[in-house]
Enzyme design. Structure first.
Site, PDB file in Angstrom:
ATOM      1  N   GLU A  23       4.854 -11.671  -5.557  1.00 11.40           N
ATOM      2  CA  GLU A  23       3.879 -11.815  -6.631  1.00 11.40           C
ATOM      3  C   GLU A  23       4.371 -11.259  -7.961  1.00 11.40           C
ATOM      4  O   GLU A  23       3.817 -11.559  -9.026  1.00 11.40           O
ATOM      5  CB  GLU A  23       2.549 -11.149  -6.244  1.00 11.40           C
ATOM      6  CG  GLU A  23       2.538  -9.621  -6.248  1.00 11.40           C
ATOM      7  CD  GLU A  23       3.086  -8.978  -4.988  1.00 11.40           C
ATOM      8  OE1 GLU A  23       2.807  -7.790  -4.767  1.00 11.40           O
ATOM      9  OE2 GLU A  23       3.803  -9.654  -4.228  1.00 11.40           O
ATOM     10  N   HIS A  31       8.244  -8.107  -2.972  1.00 12.40           N
ATOM     11  CA  HIS A  31       6.988  -8.541  -3.598  1.00 12.40           C
ATOM     12  C   HIS A  31       7.176  -9.896  -4.270  1.00 12.40           C
ATOM     13  O   HIS A  31       7.699  -9.972  -5.383  1.00 12.40           O
ATOM     14  CB  HIS A  31       6.526  -7.509  -4.633  1.00 12.40           C
ATOM     15  CG  HIS A  31       6.006  -6.242  -4.037  1.00 12.40           C
ATOM     16  ND1 HIS A  31       4.660  -6.017  -3.833  1.00 12.40           N
ATOM     17  CD2 HIS A  31       6.650  -5.138  -3.590  1.00 12.40           C
ATOM     18  CE1 HIS A  31       4.494  -4.821  -3.278  1.00 12.40           C
ATOM     19  NE2 HIS A  31       5.686  -4.268  -3.129  1.00 12.40           N
ATOM     20  N   SER A  76     -13.863  -1.417 -30.007  1.00 10.68           N
ATOM     21  CA  SER A  76     -12.653  -0.878 -30.625  1.00 10.68           C
ATOM     22  C   SER A  76     -12.017  -1.884 -31.579  1.00 10.68           C
ATOM     23  O   SER A  76     -11.184  -1.522 -32.400  1.00 10.68           O
ATOM     24  CB  SER A  76     -11.634  -0.505 -29.546  1.00 10.68           C
ATOM     25  OG  SER A  76     -11.141  -1.672 -28.911  1.00 10.68           O
ATOM     26  N   GLY A  77     -12.390  -3.162 -31.425  1.00 10.87           N
ATOM     27  CA  GLY A  77     -11.758  -4.205 -32.228  1.00 10.87           C
ATOM     28  C   GLY A  77     -10.646  -4.910 -31.492  1.00 10.87           C
ATOM     29  O   GLY A  77     -10.111  -5.908 -31.969  1.00 10.87           O
ATOM     30  N   GLY A  78     -10.293  -4.414 -30.289  1.00  8.15           N
ATOM     31  CA  GLY A  78      -9.294  -5.081 -29.466  1.00  8.15           C
ATOM     32  C   GLY A  78      -9.904  -6.293 -28.776  1.00  8.15           C
ATOM     33  O   GLY A  78     -11.116  -6.511 -28.812  1.00  8.15           O
ATOM     34  N   GLY A 113       0.830  -1.204   0.000  1.00  4.81           N
ATOM     35  CA  GLY A 113       0.000   0.000   0.000  1.00  4.81           C
ATOM     36  C   GLY A 113       0.858   1.244   0.000  1.00  4.81           C
ATOM     37  O   GLY A 113       2.047   1.202   0.349  1.00  4.81           O
ATOM     38  N   LYS A 119      -5.864  -9.723 -18.695  1.00  4.84           N
ATOM     39  CA  LYS A 119      -5.826  -9.903 -20.146  1.00  4.84           C
ATOM     40  C   LYS A 119      -5.706 -11.366 -20.554  1.00  4.84           C
ATOM     41  O   LYS A 119      -6.377 -11.808 -21.498  1.00  4.84           O
ATOM     42  CB  LYS A 119      -4.649  -9.104 -20.716  1.00  4.84           C
ATOM     43  CG  LYS A 119      -4.601  -9.064 -22.234  1.00  4.84           C
ATOM     44  CD  LYS A 119      -5.654  -8.131 -22.829  1.00  4.84           C
ATOM     45  CE  LYS A 119      -5.291  -6.692 -22.574  1.00  4.84           C
ATOM     46  NZ  LYS A 119      -6.218  -5.761 -23.268  1.00  4.84           N
ATOM     47  N   ASP A 140     -10.425  -7.022 -25.601  1.00  3.05           N
ATOM     48  CA  ASP A 140     -11.358  -6.785 -24.497  1.00  3.05           C
ATOM     49  C   ASP A 140     -12.750  -6.416 -25.001  1.00  3.05           C
ATOM     50  O   ASP A 140     -13.753  -7.025 -24.604  1.00  3.05           O
ATOM     51  CB  ASP A 140     -10.831  -5.687 -23.571  1.00  3.05           C
ATOM     52  CG  ASP A 140      -9.452  -5.981 -23.026  1.00  3.05           C
ATOM     53  OD1 ASP A 140      -9.125  -7.178 -22.889  1.00  3.05           O
ATOM     54  OD2 ASP A 140      -8.693  -5.036 -22.761  1.00  3.05           O
ATOM     55  N   SER A 141     -12.817  -5.421 -25.858  1.00  3.37           N
ATOM     56  CA  SER A 141     -14.134  -4.989 -26.342  1.00  3.37           C
ATOM     57  C   SER A 141     -14.767  -6.044 -27.243  1.00  3.37           C
ATOM     58  O   SER A 141     -15.987  -6.182 -27.285  1.00  3.37           O
ATOM     59  CB  SER A 141     -14.031  -3.649 -27.079  1.00  3.37           C
ATOM     60  OG  SER A 141     -13.293  -3.775 -28.282  1.00  3.37           O
ATOM     61  N   SER A 142     -13.942  -6.818 -27.949  1.00  2.00           N
ATOM     62  CA  SER A 142     -14.473  -7.872 -28.815  1.00  2.00           C
ATOM     63  C   SER A 142     -15.122  -8.974 -27.991  1.00  2.00           C
ATOM     64  O   SER A 142     -16.205  -9.478 -28.323  1.00  2.00           O
ATOM     65  CB  SER A 142     -13.357  -8.459 -29.683  1.00  2.00           C
ATOM     66  OG  SER A 142     -12.823  -7.478 -30.548  1.00  2.00           O
ATOM     67  N   CYS A 182       5.301  -6.204   1.841  1.00  2.00           N
ATOM     68  CA  CYS A 182       5.653  -4.780   1.753  1.00  2.00           C
ATOM     69  C   CYS A 182       4.974  -3.992   2.879  1.00  2.00           C
ATOM     70  O   CYS A 182       5.369  -4.099   4.035  1.00  2.00           O
ATOM     71  CB  CYS A 182       5.306  -4.236   0.374  1.00  2.00           C
ATOM     72  SG  CYS A 182       6.088  -2.641   0.006  1.00  2.00           S
ATOM     73  N   TYR A 183       3.940  -3.205   2.581  1.00  2.00           N
ATOM     74  CA  TYR A 183       3.213  -2.487   3.628  1.00  2.00           C
ATOM     75  C   TYR A 183       2.676  -3.461   4.678  1.00  2.00           C
ATOM     76  O   TYR A 183       2.712  -3.183   5.886  1.00  2.00           O
ATOM     77  CB  TYR A 183       2.061  -1.696   2.991  1.00  2.00           C
ATOM     78  CG  TYR A 183       1.153  -0.985   3.967  1.00  2.00           C
ATOM     79  CD1 TYR A 183       1.424   0.314   4.389  1.00  2.00           C
ATOM     80  CD2 TYR A 183       0.006  -1.609   4.451  1.00  2.00           C
ATOM     81  CE1 TYR A 183       0.583   0.969   5.280  1.00  2.00           C
ATOM     82  CE2 TYR A 183      -0.838  -0.965   5.342  1.00  2.00           C
ATOM     83  CZ  TYR A 183      -0.553   0.324   5.751  1.00  2.00           C
ATOM     84  OH  TYR A 183      -1.383   0.965   6.633  1.00  2.00           O
TER      85      TYR A 183
END
Length: 516
Positions: free
Chosen positions: A177, A175, A229-231, A61, A372, A233-235, A88-89
């Site tokens: 991760e 970290h 958009s054709g990417g 954080g 993604k 995610d939007s597809s 970390c935090y």
């Protein structure tokens, strides 16, 4: 044996990588849930009814533990009697509430650091004496109370890892991760399976089925438009929405003038024949006019977000749509600082870039909790064309955020040409499948060159190519010099206004993948 699924809770203190921790846990087929620190009791009680909670991880954080009263909240976690790992935090928090000494570091640590493992116990079992780890902290634990052991240190951090002498409570200043921590996966595995005793008994459910049901519920039988958009995610969001509401959906592609060469034609051809209501809007002039004279990247993103919404509202009025569907994914939201304690890294045009007042009754985001790589898995389940499934990510504002400074027609032409050259040479070299993204950035820096035996004074183009799993972290790609040479030669030859090409060798973090 319990019929419940084993689970690890990640307590989110506003760190950029809280959800990356959650993703890493799910990679081990163990369920994880991210819980905001300020609603801890109610959330954990609800989770324990549905899952067999076996451990808790305290995230990083941006705050300092000695500047706020967190003792009561952390003691609630200790009272549960579950194994705890602070990162970390979270590591500093464990030390602070136990009576240790935490203060601003004499020397801050950002990036790769070598940690010396003094006691390879618990989460550090099986590690080397010296480990390459990734740090990002300005505060440091300088001492721990008698009931704790120091497990590791670095040159600038005397307590880089700690453990309670009797209880399964651990802290790591680095970290695990993040992929830059070489044995980070092993550390998390040790905590999940060896310390917490989890079983790998969780699998991702039928996301498509659940998402279709959710879209139907949220749209309430009304018409919707989707930002396409054709990417990837939007597809994927479009394909899910089409399954959910069919003819009540209108897909809207907005050509803002900042697409890659050939992109608008590709989108129109691909989605125009998919049997959905499809509208293409030529908005190039209005976007360029709105961005005239604007140089600040955050302002660019906000303007683009506002203008997108105006276009969508105009189309919604024409078709009678009440809801807007977007392909927003989790990294978009975390980088835009959607949680109260999260730091805003950059505004995404489809999250914090949206105007506060809109005509829509609501925004539906079926991919909001996915990364993604998970979106790609959904795309394959939906049997979308491979040209979309394997497409490299492209920002919604497009090339507008790959031009530093003011956007002009000349700069758009240069960055489009340069981007095409990068893509052509990378793909021709067979490097495409191992890279997450590869593109060109037109910088504001100008320098002297020589073209045709005469002095030239032109722009500098930066090349960016990275390897990643989910875009929360990334390594710069080690592109062969001969490929970089071909790219450089072509860019300077085919762009009269460019005199220099440079290659970006910065990891994420500390950089982001995109420049703006």
């Amino acid at each position: 044996m319990s019929a419940k699924t084993d689970a690890i809770i990640v307590v989110d203190f506003g760190g950029q990588y809280a959800h990356l921790i959650g993703r890493r846990i799910r990679d081990f087929n163990v369920y994880s849930e991210i819980v905001p620190y300020d609603v801890l009791s109610d959330e954990i009680a609800g989770l324990r009814e549905r899952f067999l909670v076996k451990g808790i991880i305290l995230s990083g954080g941006p705050s300092s533990v000695y500047k706020e009263d967190t003792v009561e909240k952390v003691n609630q976690i200790f009272d549960l009697g579950l194994p705890i790992l602070g990162i970390c935090y979270g590591h500093q928090l464990i030390a602070h509430v136990s009576g240790g000494k935490v203060k601003a570091a004499a020397k801050k640590e950002y990036g790769i650091t070598i940690a010396t493992i003094d006691r390879p116990l618990g989460v550090l079992r099986g590690l080397n004496k010296r480990e390459k780890v990734w740090m990002s902290h300005s505060d440091t634990v300088y001492s721990v109370p008698p009931e704790y052991l120091v497990l590791a240190h670095t040159e600038n951090c005397p307590v880089a890892a700690l453990k309670h002498r009797e209880k399964p409570i651990f802290g790591l200043q680095w970290h695990p991760e993040v992929t830059h921590t070489e044995n980070g996966e092993k550390m998390l595995r040790n905590f999940i399976f060896e310390v917490c005793g989890c079983r790998a008994n969780w699998r991702m459910g039928d996301f498509v089925k659940n998402s279709v049901k959710e879209i139907r519920q949220q749209s309430r039988g009304k018409k919707c438009i989707i930002a396409l958009s054709g990417g990837i995610d939007s597809s994927v969001a479009t394909a899910l929405a089409a399954k959910a509401i069919g003819k009540r959906l209108t897909a809207v592609f907005v050509d803002h003038g900042f697409m890659r060469e050939g992109e608008p034609e590709f989108v129109r051809k691909t989605f125009g024949k998919m049997g959905i209501n499809f509208i293409s809007v030529d908005a190039r002039k209005r976007f360029l006019l709105r961005l005239k004279g604007v140089t600040d990247p955050e302002e660019k993103r906000k303007i683009i977000g506002e203008e997108f919404i105006k276009v969508f509202e105009e189309i919604a009025r024409k078709v009678g749509a009440d809801y807007l569907i977007q392909g927003t994914i989790y990294p978009d939201r975390i980088e835009s600082g959607f949680r109260r304690r999260s730091e805003k890294i950059k505004t995404h045009h489809n999250v914090a870039g949206l105007p506060t007042k809109m005509e829509f009754k609501g925004i539906i985001e079926p991919l909001r909790d996915l990364y993604k790589d998970e979106v790609r898995k959904v795309a394959e389940k939906l049997k979308l064309p491979q040209a979309i499934v394997r497409r490299q990510p492209f920002p919604g504002p497009g090339l507008a955020v790959r031009i530093t400074g003011e956007i002009t027609p000349e700069k758009i032409k240069i960055v489009k040409t340069s981007d095409r050259i990068v893509r052509e040479e990378i793909e021709r070299s067979g490097l495409k499948d191992r890279l997450w993204q590869y593109f060109a950035v037109l910088t504001e820096t100008k320098s002297t060159g020589v073209k045709g035996d005469a002095r030239a004074y032109g722009y500098t183009v930066a090349i960016r190519a990275v390897e990643s799993r989910e875009a929360m972290t990334a390594n710069f790609a080690r592109i062969p010099y001969e490929v970089l040479e071909r790219i450089s030669t072509r860019i300077t030859n085919e762009n009269p206004g460019v005199t220099r090409v440079v290659y970006d060798i910065t990891h994420k973090p500390p950089a982001t993948i995109e420049w703006e």
